[in-house]
Design a protein around this motif. Structure first.
Motif, short mmCIF file in Angstrom:
data_model
loop_
_atom_site.label_atom_id
_atom_site.label_comp_id
_atom_site.label_asym_id
_atom_site.label_seq_id
_atom_site.Cartn_x
_atom_site.Cartn_y
_atom_site.Cartn_z
N SER A 2 41.87 38.66 33.12
CA SER A 2 42.63 39.01 34.33
C SER A 2 41.69 39.41 35.47
CB SER A 2 43.69 40.07 34.04
OG SER A 2 43.20 41.10 33.25
N GLN A 19 46.82 34.60 30.70
CA GLN A 19 46.80 34.66 32.17
C GLN A 19 47.79 33.69 32.81
OE1 GLN A 19 45.33 37.34 32.90
NE2 GLN A 19 44.45 37.39 30.83
N GLY A 72 46.59 39.14 24.05
CA GLY A 72 45.81 38.57 25.14
C GLY A 72 46.20 39.08 26.52
N VAL A 73 47.34 39.74 26.63
CA VAL A 73 47.75 40.25 27.95
C VAL A 73 46.90 41.42 28.40
CG1 VAL A 73 50.16 39.57 27.58
CG2 VAL A 73 49.43 41.90 27.03
N SER A 74 46.01 41.90 27.60
CA SER A 74 45.28 43.16 27.74
C SER A 74 46.22 44.34 27.54
CB SER A 74 44.39 43.29 28.98
OG SER A 74 44.92 42.81 30.15
N GLY A 133 48.57 40.37 34.69
CA GLY A 133 47.31 40.63 34.02
C GLY A 133 47.37 41.86 33.13
N GLY A 187 41.39 39.59 27.30
CA GLY A 187 42.42 39.59 28.32
C GLY A 187 42.01 40.40 29.54
N VAL A 188 41.26 41.47 29.32
CA VAL A 188 40.77 42.25 30.45
C VAL A 188 39.83 41.40 31.30
CG1 VAL A 188 39.47 44.28 31.13
CG2 VAL A 188 40.97 44.40 29.16
NA NA Z 1 44.83 40.84 31.23
#
Ligand code: NA
Ligand code: NA
Ligand code: NA
Lengths: 390, 131, 390, 131, 390, 131
Positions: free
Chosen positions: A377, A131, A338-340, A159, A373-374
């Motif tokens: 964000s 994030q 981790g960024v989703s 996100g 990650g979801v």
């Molecule tokens: Na994310």
């Protein structure tokens, strides 16, 4: 013959602008990308077709665009007249008021298996680290002259979560919603292009070869307790995420409770499909050239690309940082998930890992930071909404 | 399996890290404005503060979540004697709300089995007209 | 005992009008026709039940009818009060604002295979020829004293397309919507009764015996390109058809792109079914005797019958006209399928053809003008809307 | 297969036909009003003009569409060398987004195959209690 | 650091009230009951999760609660501004306006087989007898000081039908809707606990051993005619039940007409599931401690428990009364199924019957008063609405 | 089967019962108010009247419904000569609108049968790569 010529004057050919043509070409490109490269087709096809539909020039006085909204007119006698909006404006209502994103999260929750995350709690932190992309982009947007609210909405592109981005943009900067949504989905589609070079740059070959322990088996009861407990933990601290995370963990509870299976099935099939169709198409149709092709949109696209890069780097570097303290090392590639951008970024991790060692299966491990990650964000969106509203 | 989440050590480190992070950003907040052309110092300072706060909260939430997840199996094992796992949780496949396609799949299985039995007993007459 | 007798005075038996009874009988007839004759049951059953529900006399002061809509009342102090509508008025909203028809077109697009049309481009013209029914009826309605807008909405009955008729009526003549919708669906149900005599009258036995060449195989890529290109061609000339054709070709793209199959499946099952239920039922419930049983409705029914006859004749005669120039002759029966009424009129073509030659399979050929007729009447609706609005 | 859509000839004819059609209707527009009782000449004239325009546009759109469809295979064949058909278009059945029932059908197939194998190897013990 | 501390002040932990905590515990209890006891899980899980979500304290100024509704503001210049509501308020709209309950009835109609009732017409009366619970509770509520409208809405809890209770509460006493809905669903879930002692108390062992004749086979045609005829009979007398019974019998017609199977399938799967999710969750989210934890709610819970007991007793005793005149005796346990609570109360009848005689299968017989009870309470709701409105 | 719903006797009894019920409630309406603390007599009287009316109507509706259902088979038997049951009503399983999963189930059956036939004829080469 007058009527014929008058009519021909009102056709699309006559009033088509150069901008409209560009947007139609962009829409077609989205569809081609989705079909040929299989990049996020469930969203790029609806958005692409929507962009084409939204950029056919319409006749003066006909109510067709998503922006031809309901109006209320007060008469002198105290009466109030309801002036109907266009059909597309009714479909766009769910975007503009942020109704569709939580319903998509409901379906996502009903299809997500949090097992890998439950068996690997430390990987959750990678979903937080990524994030950094959100907040770095927020600062970048401020530096480029956007207002705080606009910067918050732009930052959330980092996100890497379409519904979250649309939700926050609808709340903080509705006038930028189209550009932010398109940027978010474009870069999510381009995750297989953006992430690998960054991942390779920041890791050594030895690190990419690290094999991780097989995750332990998670009990049914843990999976049942998780959605309720996780909801309480996250939203008691960040109440701005109540709607998004409430719906996601509700969907997950429907799945894991084992007694509401039919609701979970509908949430992850008919319901999410219907909302995806309506959301994608009407977001696409909102990208009319005159409101979309601005310098602001270009800046947003630039910031979006940067945010994905920073988020990826954040995840990878934090994994390396954690390895300083851990006995069972984490393969730092996993941090990029981790960024989703579920599940594409996890697949990218798997792919990059297998380029070094074809027998290293990172997909399962990458799913943990991916779903974290979801959550991360959504929390970031909740915080930005809370801080930047009112 | 043991010592897989060294919570005390890592926790301390994380708190330190986060506080360092905030300090760094607040430091940047006082330092950068001059170099950012045409941007008011106050705006930049507020922006970095918001960003720092946001990142801290995201970390705080996910650290808490991580600690909760790590402790969940232990808590469940501890309360197991008082709240045993109900047995019906293991039998969810027999739940009456199982989805629609099941019936049809079962029908398909039955049909195929029937056909096979027919085939193997040599009577193949009527199955072709069933459907 | 007073309350009991007061209550009995408000029951349906007491306030039932002769008109209500007629409408209830019509509703029951629709259901019987659907069950016994299998005429468009997916629409006649909901409309029939809706007509029964809408004609139970309701108690003064209770908000039950589709016409008990939301009202806004301005107070002296600038406050505005929202007075809720009836439940049926909320369901009817999607009819009145023209929201349901495009969503039905989405589902139709997702279930339509344009292959036969792509392999037989010349048959597309038959779908244009049948629209003569629309414009002839438009003139007829003007001759009978309807206003231009009303005449446009009535004319579109000749398009033989329920959603298109409802969409245009909602835009041009909302007060006639019920009658137009009922007429359109009634005659669509009666296609197997109306068309065959006209088809036989206008063709010779030799013509009815014509066998057509098997259509060529259409590539996947053609089918993918078609929805986007067809949308651009049709709506750049007739932007009024943007919503209907946009949704139809969007649905078709979901089907043909091959990467969004799950969205196409939902569009052609759950989504179209839900909208069909809501549309049919609430259109039926809008046929309250006092607004429906008027001289206007009778005229509309007469014009509707004429329009179907003219459209059928137009398609058949144009096929004969085209045969003057073609080497590979068209069986003129196929022209009758140009009215749309998918797929009933194509089945009628097949049936009439087989009466002369049981081995002549016209169904596949008839599907081409059939789907072209849908496009044709959507374009006609778009033109009428554009010309007659504002 | 060749010459199946003689565009040039037919096109000319269609344009002629459409223009004739308009002329006819405009002719009617000037002629009929007197015979239509109580209808203003202007209304009738406007109505026929609208109808004629409408029909022309409908024909124009569908003629264009027809020409486009007729030319599409040729255009695709022409650009084939530069934009070849991607191979994955032929493999859509293996696409990960294929619908839900598939899994169950596969399960059914697997189950039946398993049962059959069991039957043929003579061990029929436990299958009856699987579901 | 100020922003951080300001933010922490606005988190849920800081502003959580004792009432919120109680409601969250209640929500968790609902979920546990649903999972461990399988009590009405399709409703208790969504309501429980909704109650948790609705009781996270929200930040001042952020629009999150179901009660943050759309507002219209009149300007001095005659302009009217639309102030959007929260996402949850849009989902709650279908509860507040009574739109969801009829759609749930549509699905229930499409899944209900009225065969047992058609083959056992005398058992229909048991479904009427159990409505004594409704009217006794109505009187009880008046005695406790509720207004007539409130008493009507509270009384319908005795109908043991969630959608009917929500529908009438929305019309007569919207401010009590949350408490009434929760009470209705709680007691429906507790039917296996509440009913058996009453059933045993009021019947002798001999009566509980009565075996009933196998019902006759009902023809397809009877099942087709029934929904239309039953709708006319019920709503011509009680027009207030038009919407609920119209939708239920419409759904049943879709099922029994045999020509609209695909609509019936969607109505009883995707449609009812989607509405159940939205209704349960938003009803749950409406139970915010400050509006829910009142003395009124406590009284409503007490009255609700009494109404279920009275309804059960009414059904059982009326069955014994009917036995005085019948040759083929009714097993009076079957009377308890007249409360509706489909199908739980019918299952309870089966269970209690089998405790005396394991070979006595009462389930099929109990389904007749069970579905008659649904009709009965919808009629009772219609009457109360008609008498108590305006 | 005969005399299973003695409508005349039971009907009379029901009407008597309902009227008695109303009388009882109206009687209560005049009697109870004094004992209900703080409640106005008029309110209580109105309330019981509403409750009685409501219960009567519920009974009336369901009695009518019951009588209708009881008479329906007789009416249908009576009109059978004029309105015979159409035969297609018995063939609904073949209706074209039968749901989607069917195709897949049929595909599964076909696939399994194909595989079986393959197995039994000894050619097992390519089936493993079909899906
Ligand atoms: Na994310
Ligand atoms: Na048409
Ligand atoms: Na009931």
């Amino acid at each position: 013959m007058d009527i014929l010529f008058n009519f021909l004057n009102t056709t699309g050919f006559a009033s088509m602008t150069f901008g409209n043509a560009i947007m139609i070409v962009i829409g077609i490109s989205f569809i081609i990308l989705a079909i040929r490269k299989d990049y996020e087709p469930l969203l790029l096809v609806p958005i692409g077709m929507g962009a084409i539909v939204g950029n056919i020039p319409v006749i003066e006085g006909m109510s067709l665009s998503v922006y031809d909204e309901v109006k209320y007119i007060a008469g002198d006698d105290g009466s109030i007249t309801y002036v109907p909006g266009s059909v597309l404006s009714y479909l766009y209502f769910g975007v503009k008021q942020g109704i569709y994103p939580p319903l998509i999260f409901l379906g996502i929750g009903a299809m997500t298996d949090f097992s890998t995350m439950l068996s690997n709690p430390k990987l959750v932190l990678l979903g937080a680290a990524a994030q950094i992309g959100v907040f770095a982009t927020f600062l970048g947007a401020i530096a480029l002259g956007f207002s705080f609210s606009e910067a918050g909405a732009i930052g959330i592109i980092g996100g890497a979560d379409g519904p979250t981005a649309i939700f926050l943009a609808a709340k903080l900067a509705p006038h930028l919603l189209g550009a932010i949504a398109i940027a978010a989905y474009s870069y999510m589609a381009l995750v297989p292009v953006i992430q690998p070079p960054i991942m390779k740059l920041l890791t050594t070959r030895e690190e990419r070869l690290i094999r991780m322990k097989a995750p332990r088996k998670v009990s049914k009861r843990e999976k049942m307790i998780f959605p309720v407990a996780a909801f309480l933990i996250t939203t008691l601290i960040a109440p701005g995420a109540i709607v998004l995370l409430g719906m996601m963990f509700f969907g997950n509870l429907l799945k894991e409770s084992l007694v509401t299976e039919r609701l979970a099935v509908t949430a992850r099939t008919a319901l999410i499909d219907i909302i995806t169709i309506l959301l994608g198409f009407s977001v696409g149709a909102s990208t009319q050239a005159d409101t979309f092709l601005t310098k602001g949109s270009l800046l947003i696209f630039g910031l979006g690309a940067a945010s994905f890069a920073v988020a990826t780097a954040g995840g990878v570097l934090f994994a390396k940082f954690m390895n300083l303290f851990l006995t069972d090392k984490i393969n730092p590639l996993v941090g990029a998930a981790g960024v989703s951008a579920v599940p594409d970024s996890a697949r990218v991790v798997q792919m990059v890992g297998q380029q070094e060692d074809p027998h290293n299966f990172l997909l399962m491990h990458a799913m943990a930071p991916n779903v974290a990650g979801v959550v991360g964000s959504a929390v970031a969106a909740g915080v930005l909404w809370a801080v930047l509203t009112g | 399996m043991h010592r897989r989440w060294q919570s005390t050590i890592l926790c301390d480190l994380l708190v330190t890290l986060i506080l360092d992070c905030i300090d760094l950003m607040l430091f940047l907040a006082t330092f950068w404005p001059a170099s950012v052309t045409g941007l008011l110092a106050q705006t930049w300072s507020d922006g970095t503060a918001i960003a720092a706060t946001g990142l801290v909260i995201v970390f705080a939430v996910l650290v808490l979540l991580s600690l909760f997840i790590a402790s969940l199996p232990k808590v469940l094992a501890f309360i197991e004697p008082w709240f045993p796992q109900p047995s019906h949780l293991h039998a969810e496949t027999a739940h009456p709300e199982s989805q629609l396609p099941d019936d049809e799949v079962i029908a398909a299985i039955g049909f195929v089995l029937h056909t096979e039995i027919m085939n193997q007993t040599g009577s193949t007459g009527s199955t072709g007209t069933q459907k």
